[in-house]
Scaffold this motif. Structure first.
Motif, PDB file in Angstrom:
ATOM      1  N   SER A   1       0.898  -1.133   0.131  1.00  0.00           N
ATOM      2  CA  SER A   1       0.128   0.151   0.064  1.00  0.00           C
ATOM      3  C   SER A   1       0.900   1.347   0.031  1.00  0.00           C
ATOM      4  N   VAL A   2       0.578   2.243  -0.908  1.00  0.00           N
ATOM      5  CA  VAL A   2       1.285   3.583  -0.947  1.00  0.00           C
ATOM      6  C   VAL A   2       0.224   4.622  -0.326  1.00  0.00           C
ATOM      7  N   VAL A   3       0.680   5.354   0.679  1.00  0.00           N
ATOM      8  CA  VAL A   3      -0.453   6.448   1.143  1.00  0.00           C
ATOM      9  C   VAL A   3       0.388   7.797   0.849  1.00  0.00           C
ATOM     10  N   ILE A   4      -0.476   8.565   0.149  1.00  0.00           N
ATOM     11  CA  ILE A   4       0.102   9.933  -0.256  1.00  0.00           C
ATOM     12  C   ILE A   4      -0.765  11.046  -0.014  1.00  0.00           C
ATOM     13  N   PRO A   5      -0.571  12.081   0.937  1.00  0.00           N
ATOM     14  CA  PRO A   5      -1.161  12.881   1.005  1.00  0.00           C
ATOM     15  C   PRO A   5      -1.042  14.034  -0.134  1.00  0.00           C
ATOM     16  N   ILE A   6      -2.194  14.657  -0.355  1.00  0.00           N
ATOM     17  CA  ILE A   6      -2.187  15.481  -1.578  1.00  0.00           C
ATOM     18  C   ILE A   6      -3.008  17.099  -1.041  1.00  0.00           C
ATOM     19  N   TYR A   7      -2.023  17.794  -1.328  1.00  0.00           N
ATOM     20  CA  TYR A   7      -2.430  19.348  -1.357  1.00  0.00           C
ATOM     21  C   TYR A   7      -2.060  20.237  -2.155  1.00  0.00           C
ATOM     22  N   ASN A   8      -2.981  20.682  -3.047  1.00  0.00           N
ATOM     23  CA  ASN A   8      -2.914  21.615  -4.367  1.00  0.00           C
ATOM     24  C   ASN A   8      -1.580  21.110  -5.108  1.00  0.00           C
TER      25      ASN A   8
ATOM     26  N   LYS B   1      -7.101  23.610  -2.812  1.00  0.00           N
ATOM     27  CA  LYS B   1      -7.986  24.719  -3.488  1.00  0.00           C
ATOM     28  C   LYS B   1      -7.983  24.823  -5.014  1.00  0.00           C
ATOM     29  N   ASP B   2      -7.021  23.791  -5.711  1.00  0.00           N
ATOM     30  CA  ASP B   2      -6.908  23.875  -6.933  1.00  0.00           C
ATOM     31  C   ASP B   2      -7.778  22.617  -7.614  1.00  0.00           C
TER      32      ASP B   2
ATOM     33  N   ASN C   1      -9.053  21.527   4.824  1.00  0.00           N
ATOM     34  CA  ASN C   1      -7.544  21.384   5.170  1.00  0.00           C
ATOM     35  C   ASN C   1      -7.607  21.024   6.413  1.00  0.00           C
ATOM     36  N   PHE C   2      -7.056  19.593   6.748  1.00  0.00           N
ATOM     37  CA  PHE C   2      -6.531  19.480   8.253  1.00  0.00           C
ATOM     38  C   PHE C   2      -5.106  19.328   8.649  1.00  0.00           C
TER      39      PHE C   2
END
Length: 323
Positions: free
Chosen positions: A15-22, A55-56, A80-81
């Protein structure tokens, strides 16, 4: 958080867990490179992309990728947390017996995943990425703050600290046994990276070489790094009560020393009241520093305790796909 029974056999190998923000500029390339790497080392894998209220157009692209690739599972936060809550949202749904956590901005390379998997298959419970320096030009304030922060918790690795002169990066890999231990930490203000080193188990470090240049500005500025460093110290460092104690004792010693010197200097100068008043003022400032140094750390500790006592969830998921 969903709990998994200890040592329960997993249906998926990686499993590959990746947080994404903009991350709309990187997420498509990220998926393509992940497919190439994972397909070469396993036939049973999943990638979990968690959008932390971008936001994108990140979520729109992630949704399309989830339709195109069934092995991409996606979740979207209601707002956004923060990066650390986002990581644990992904970990709560992952099923792999081996788990990779990495950033989604391509500064950490998917091509390094096989090295992390090899380390776990070789007997390590936790593999942590380290680099010597970054290829990204940085402002001095950011560079210094980053180095102090990462180096400060590099030593949490117990009997196996990070190599001297290296900088710990976000990329981690661990097995299901480590994941079971990680799930036992339920605090709301959790900090993923330092916690993994705090837990223990058999840890090894993987050199990821020079980090690639970011295509956008970091989400961490000087202020956020300082705030995160304070949280790390309070939660994973030595007993936090030692901070006000050490600073307070220092202030007390300074106040005593300046007061004593004021009396001695007053006597040596023939009783000049101006000299005594000056030194007493310094002593008063030292006592004020003592009171402040005792108050501020204790207020920080109380604030952290209050936040945890509210028992709030770390984040809320508003949408998901392939889960």
């Amino acid at each position: 958080m969903k709990q998994i029974n200890q040592y329960e056999p997993a249906d998926i190998e990686i499993s590959v867990v990746i947080p994404i923000y903009n991350g709309c500029d990187e997420v498509t390339e990220l998926a393509q490179r992940l497919e190439t790497v994972l397909e070469s080392i396993s036939k049973s894998y999943e990638v979990i992309l968690v959008d932390d209220g971008s936001k994108d157009e990140s979520w729109a692209l992630i949704s399309e990728l989830s339709k195109k690739y069934q092995w991409i599972k996606s979740l979207r936060h209601s707002r956004n947390f923060g990066q650390h809550a986002t990581i644990f949202t992904g970990l709560a749904v992952c099923k792999g017996s081996l788990i990779i956590v990495m950033d989604g901005d391509l500064e950490e390379k998917p091509e390094d995943i096989p090295n992390f998997i090899n380390a776990l298959q070789g007997g390590a419970d936790l593999a942590v990425g380290v680099c010597r320096h970054s290829e990204t030009p940085r402002k001095l304030s950011r560079s210094v703050a980053s180095r102090i922060f990462h180096r400060s918790f590099s030593n949490f690795g117990g009997g196996n600290p990070a190599p001297k002169g290296s900088q710990v990066v976000s990329m981690r890999a661990f097995n299901r046994k480590f994941m079971d231990a990680l799930e036992q930490y339920s605090e709301q203000g959790i900090v993923f990276g330092p916690l993994t080193l705090y837990i223990g188990f058999q840890c090894t470090y993987i050199d990821v070489g020079n980090r690639q240049k970011r295509s956008k500005k970091s989400g961490y500025n000087l202020q956020s790094r300082i705030e995160l460093a304070i949280k790390v110290f309070l939660r994973y460092g030595n007993p936090p009560i030692m901070l006000p104690l050490i600073i307070g004792v220092g202030g007390l010693v300074a106040a005593f020393a300046t007061t004593s010197w004021a009396v001695i200097y007053f006597l040596l100068t023939g009783g000049n009241p101006l000299s005594l008043a000056g030194w007493v003022s310094i002593a008063q400032l030292s006592l004020g520093f003592l009171i402040l140094s005792l108050t501020v750390p204790l207020l920080l500790i109380v604030a952290e305790i209050l936040k945890e006592s509210l028992d709030r969830p770390r984040a809320h998921v508003s949408e998901s796909a392939n889960i």
